[in-house]
Design an enzyme around this catalytic site. Structure first.
Site, PDB file in Angstrom:
ATOM      1  N   LYS A 185      -4.292 -10.924  -7.276  1.00 50.95           N
ATOM      2  CA  LYS A 185      -4.139  -9.468  -7.137  1.00 50.95           C
ATOM      3  C   LYS A 185      -5.414  -8.724  -7.551  1.00 50.95           C
ATOM      4  CE  LYS A 185      -2.445  -5.429  -6.710  1.00 50.95           C
ATOM      5  NZ  LYS A 185      -2.249  -4.850  -5.390  1.00 50.95           N
ATOM      6  N   ARG A 203       0.863  -1.191   0.000  1.00 52.72           N
ATOM      7  CA  ARG A 203       0.000   0.000   0.000  1.00 52.72           C
ATOM      8  C   ARG A 203       0.888   1.226   0.000  1.00 52.72           C
ATOM      9  NH1 ARG A 203      -2.210  -1.031   5.700  1.00 52.72           N
ATOM     10  NH2 ARG A 203      -0.039  -1.665   5.827  1.00 52.72           N
ATOM     11  N   CYS A 207      -4.159   2.026  -8.864  1.00 48.54           N
ATOM     12  CA  CYS A 207      -4.449   0.584  -8.861  1.00 48.54           C
ATOM     13  C   CYS A 207      -5.943   0.254  -8.939  1.00 48.54           C
ATOM     14  CB  CYS A 207      -3.826  -0.072  -7.632  1.00 48.54           C
ATOM     15  SG  CYS A 207      -2.022  -0.166  -7.747  1.00 48.54           S
ATOM     16  N   ALA A 253     -17.169   5.436   4.721  1.00 47.15           N
ATOM     17  CA  ALA A 253     -17.829   6.142   3.605  1.00 47.15           C
ATOM     18  C   ALA A 253     -17.167   7.490   3.337  1.00 47.15           C
ATOM     19  CB  ALA A 253     -19.301   6.353   3.941  1.00 47.15           C
TER      20      ALA A 253
HETATM   21  N1  LIG Z   1       1.859   1.628  -6.825  1.00 44.45           N
HETATM   22  C1  LIG Z   1       1.385   0.650  -6.058  1.00 44.45           C
HETATM   23  O1  LIG Z   1       1.031   0.855  -4.898  1.00 44.45           O
HETATM   24  C2  LIG Z   1       1.266  -0.763  -6.609  1.00 44.45           C
HETATM   25  C3  LIG Z   1       0.931  -1.802  -5.708  1.00 44.45           C
HETATM   26  C4  LIG Z   1       0.797  -3.088  -6.218  1.00 44.45           C
HETATM   27  C5  LIG Z   1       0.952  -3.335  -7.566  1.00 44.45           C
HETATM   28  N2  LIG Z   1       1.246  -2.289  -8.407  1.00 44.45           N
HETATM   29  C6  LIG Z   1       1.413  -2.590  -9.837  1.00 44.45           C
HETATM   30  O2  LIG Z   1       2.790  -2.450 -10.130  1.00 44.45           O
HETATM   31  C7  LIG Z   1       2.974  -1.976 -11.460  1.00 44.45           C
HETATM   32  C8  LIG Z   1       3.805  -0.701 -11.419  1.00 44.45           C
HETATM   33  O3  LIG Z   1       3.075   0.294 -10.743  1.00 44.45           O
HETATM   34  P1  LIG Z   1       3.749   1.655 -10.245  1.00 44.45           P
HETATM   35  O4  LIG Z   1       2.731   2.342  -9.431  1.00 44.45           O
HETATM   36  O5  LIG Z   1       5.081   1.385  -9.686  1.00 44.45           O
HETATM   37  O6  LIG Z   1       3.908   2.409 -11.666  1.00 44.45           O
HETATM   38  P2  LIG Z   1       4.883   3.597 -12.046  1.00 44.45           P
HETATM   39  O7  LIG Z   1       4.320   4.219 -13.258  1.00 44.45           O
HETATM   40  O8  LIG Z   1       5.165   4.429 -10.833  1.00 44.45           O
HETATM   41  O9  LIG Z   1       6.274   2.868 -12.419  1.00 44.45           O
HETATM   42  C9  LIG Z   1       6.491   2.140 -13.576  1.00 44.45           C
HETATM   43  C10 LIG Z   1       7.942   2.354 -14.025  1.00 44.45           C
HETATM   44  O10 LIG Z   1       8.237   1.472 -15.104  1.00 44.45           O
HETATM   45  C11 LIG Z   1       9.112   2.155 -15.997  1.00 44.45           C
HETATM   46  N3  LIG Z   1       9.129   1.496 -17.299  1.00 44.45           N
HETATM   47  C12 LIG Z   1       8.184   1.545 -18.282  1.00 44.45           C
HETATM   48  N4  LIG Z   1       8.556   0.769 -19.311  1.00 44.45           N
HETATM   49  C13 LIG Z   1       9.741   0.202 -18.984  1.00 44.45           C
HETATM   50  C14 LIG Z   1      10.622  -0.710 -19.633  1.00 44.45           C
HETATM   51  N5  LIG Z   1      10.333  -1.203 -20.826  1.00 44.45           N
HETATM   52  N6  LIG Z   1      11.745  -1.073 -18.981  1.00 44.45           N
HETATM   53  C15 LIG Z   1      12.040  -0.576 -17.771  1.00 44.45           C
HETATM   54  N7  LIG Z   1      11.257   0.289 -17.107  1.00 44.45           N
HETATM   55  C16 LIG Z   1      10.122   0.674 -17.707  1.00 44.45           C
HETATM   56  C17 LIG Z   1       8.574   3.573 -16.001  1.00 44.45           C
HETATM   57  O11 LIG Z   1       9.535   4.498 -16.478  1.00 44.45           O
HETATM   58  C18 LIG Z   1       8.227   3.774 -14.531  1.00 44.45           C
HETATM   59  O12 LIG Z   1       9.303   4.325 -13.794  1.00 44.45           O
HETATM   60  C19 LIG Z   1       1.563  -1.801 -12.024  1.00 44.45           C
HETATM   61  O13 LIG Z   1       1.200  -2.971 -12.702  1.00 44.45           O
HETATM   62  C20 LIG Z   1       0.721  -1.629 -10.767  1.00 44.45           C
HETATM   63  O14 LIG Z   1      -0.628  -1.992 -10.998  1.00 44.45           O
HETATM   64  C21 LIG Z   1       1.425  -1.027  -7.953  1.00 44.45           C
END
Ligand SMILES: NC(=O)c1ccc[n+]([C@@H]2O[C@H](COP(=O)([O-])OP(=O)(O)OC[C@H]3O[C@@H](n4cnc5c(N)ncnc54)[C@H](O)[C@@H]3O)[C@@H](O)[C@H]2O)c1
Length: 447
Positions: free
Chosen positions: A218, A157, A274, A266
């Site tokens: 997930k 989170r 997400c 609420a």
């Molecule tokens: N943020 C959260 O709390 C969270 C929690 C659980 C799961 N997730 C999942 O994790 C994933 C990432 O989420 P996030 O919030 O970190 O996103 P984000 O946008 O903050 O980070 C993604 C990163 O990936 C990089 N990227 C894109 N293409 C790339 C490539 N080809 N090679 C290397 N790097 C590349 C981007 O530059 C960016 O820095 C998503 O699928 C999200 O649903 C996020």
């Protein structure tokens, strides 16, 4: 040097940077990769490019220890370690419900040719069921049995990301069947060894599944949480029609352990990077699989959530006499939740922008999300404190429940506003405190 495996992390955004830093903190040597050069430069210099409590200190500590580095080179990643975690983004496709898998596909395409023999590529991004199987087939074609794939969904989170990564409530390992899967499980257990031993009151539960289930865990978790929030927000709608008080209703429900009080609060509803996109992608995937009916309830979950934003705007408009024209509205909060600077699909920013479009002059303050909000909504006014934002305001809206706002003194705000009118979008302020200081107090789902 350490006997733990060397780990790599592909994509160093909210999830990947946290994972890389925390794994280094647990003693692994870690190399993080991103295609965003500015992000890599910032992390390498010890600056976390987003707000996450506790992460900057751990980043600096682990850069100093030499266990953590960042790069933009896939070749370097391939040579460095044999358990790369893929943490790239999976946003909603423009104009569609489905997830955009461009970044996941690009990351695997770059990783597959340079992964060392014996590597286990681990997907952590949230993806529609079937993605891992498709990637596994491509991997098989390109590298045969030399390189394997597993899925390890992430439940952290934002705001508690460090704690959740160092001591998660569970780990899910999705692996392929047979001996390969057993080997993948061993590699994952080794890559999480210090985490598995750290759970409060015993080892962290590890659930080993097939690839399909791991991807589903997930999105199912997020669908459940979104449903719970929308359930209580639906009750708020009914309370508004009957004169009931949803905060008392949820309190009374929460004493039933079968229901529980968490996510039963609420307010203005969920947002962020997400929940909204994950439930939509889940519906889109169910449609492709021919089981759209199974998830049609999520359409209503999404609709209830969005109706809260519309209702908030309506209440605000009523409070200023039916029209926003010529009104000054102070908005407290821009992030989708407190302790984060994440404004992706933020209900607070959505409401602020809508009210400004309808003719009000909006002045906004958020303790962490100002820079991101300014980029997304440059048309809004930005101020350096809650008091500054409230100066001359005809109405104050509380839209993200930062502790700083919850603890605000009504008397201090009374001195600067034009009118003492508060609408609490988060049911987080004490109505009596505000009313006794001469304010009108309104909130969602209560009289
Ligand atoms: N943020 C959260 O709390 C969270 C929690 C659980 C799961 N997730 C999942 O994790 C994933 C990432 O989420 P996030 O919030 O970190 O996103 P984000 O946008 O903050 O980070 C993604 C990163 O990936 C990089 N990227 C894109 N293409 C790339 C490539 N080809 N090679 C290397 N790097 C590349 C981007 O530059 C960016 O820095 C998503 O699928 C999200 O649903 C996020």
């Amino acid at each position: 040097m350490s006997e733990l495996p060397r780990l790599t992390v592909i994509g160093t955004g909210y999830l990947g940077a946290t994972h890389a830093v925390c794994m280094a903190e647990l003693g692994f040597e870690v190399l993080g990769l991103d295609i965003d050069e500015a992000k890599v430069e910032s992390l390498q210099q010890g600056r976390v490019p987003f707000f996450e409590p506790g992460l900057p200190e751990l980043l600096q500590k682990n850069l100093d220890s030499g266990r953590l580095r960042f790069t933009t080179s896939y070749e370097e990643v391939g040579a460095f370690g044999d358990v790369p975690f893929v943490c790239v983004g999976t946003p909603q496709k423009l104009g569609e419900y489905a997830a955009d898998l461009t970044f996941v596909d690009a990351a695997f395409a770059a990783l597959v040719p340079c992964a060392r023999a014996g590597s286990l590529l681990v997907g952590k991004s949230t993806v529609p069921a079937g993605t891992a199987e498709r990637l596994a087939a491509l991997l098989e074609q390109a590298r045969g049995a030399e390189v394997d794939l597993a899925w390890n969904p992430e439940f952290l989170r934002e705001g508690f990301a460090v704690e959740d990564t160092l001591a998660p409530d569970r780990l899910v390992f999705g692996v392929r069947p047979g001996e390969r899967g057993q080997r993948a499980e061993q590699q994952l257990r080794a890559a999480f060894a210090p985490v598995i031993g750290r759970h409060n009151g015993g080892p962290t539960p590890v659930v080993v599944t097939d690839l399909a289930t791991a991807q589903l865990v997930k999105v199912a978790a997020n669908a459940f949480l979104a449903t719970k929030i929308s359930f209580i927000n639906a009750m708020a709608e009914v309370c508004e029609a009957t004169g009931g008080d949803v905060t008392m209703l949820s309190k009374a429900l929460s004493y039933d352990d079968r229901i529980g009080g968490r996510f039963l609060h609420a307010g203005l509803g969920f947002g962020g990077g997400c929940l909204p996109k994950d439930i939509r992608a889940f519906m889109a995937r169910a449609g492709e699989l021919g089981v759209d009916q199974a998830l049609s309830f999520l359409k209503e979950v999404d609709a209830i959530n969005l109706r809260r934003r519309a209702r908030m705007v309506e209440i605000a408009r009523e409070e200023v006499g039916g029209s926003f024209g010529g009104m000054r509205v102070a908005v407290l909060g821009a992030a989708f939740k407190p302790n984060s600077d994440d404004i992706r699909d933020s209900p607070a920013l959505d409401v602020a922008a809508t009210i400004q479009r309808q003719g009000a002059a909006v002045c906004l303050y958020d303790p962490a999300a100002m820079d991101n909000a300014r980029i997304k909504c440059p048309e809004l006014g930005y101020r350096d404190s809650a008091l500054d934002a409230a100066k001359g305001a005809d109405l104050v809206l509380h839209l993200t429940e930062w502790t700083e706002f919850r603890e605000m003194e009504p008397a201090a705000l009374s001195e600067v506003v034009a009118e003492r009118r508060m609408v609490d979008g988060r049911n987080a302020l004490d109505p009596e405190r505000w009313r006794s200081a001469g304010w009108t107090y309104r909130a969602l789902g209560r009289p």
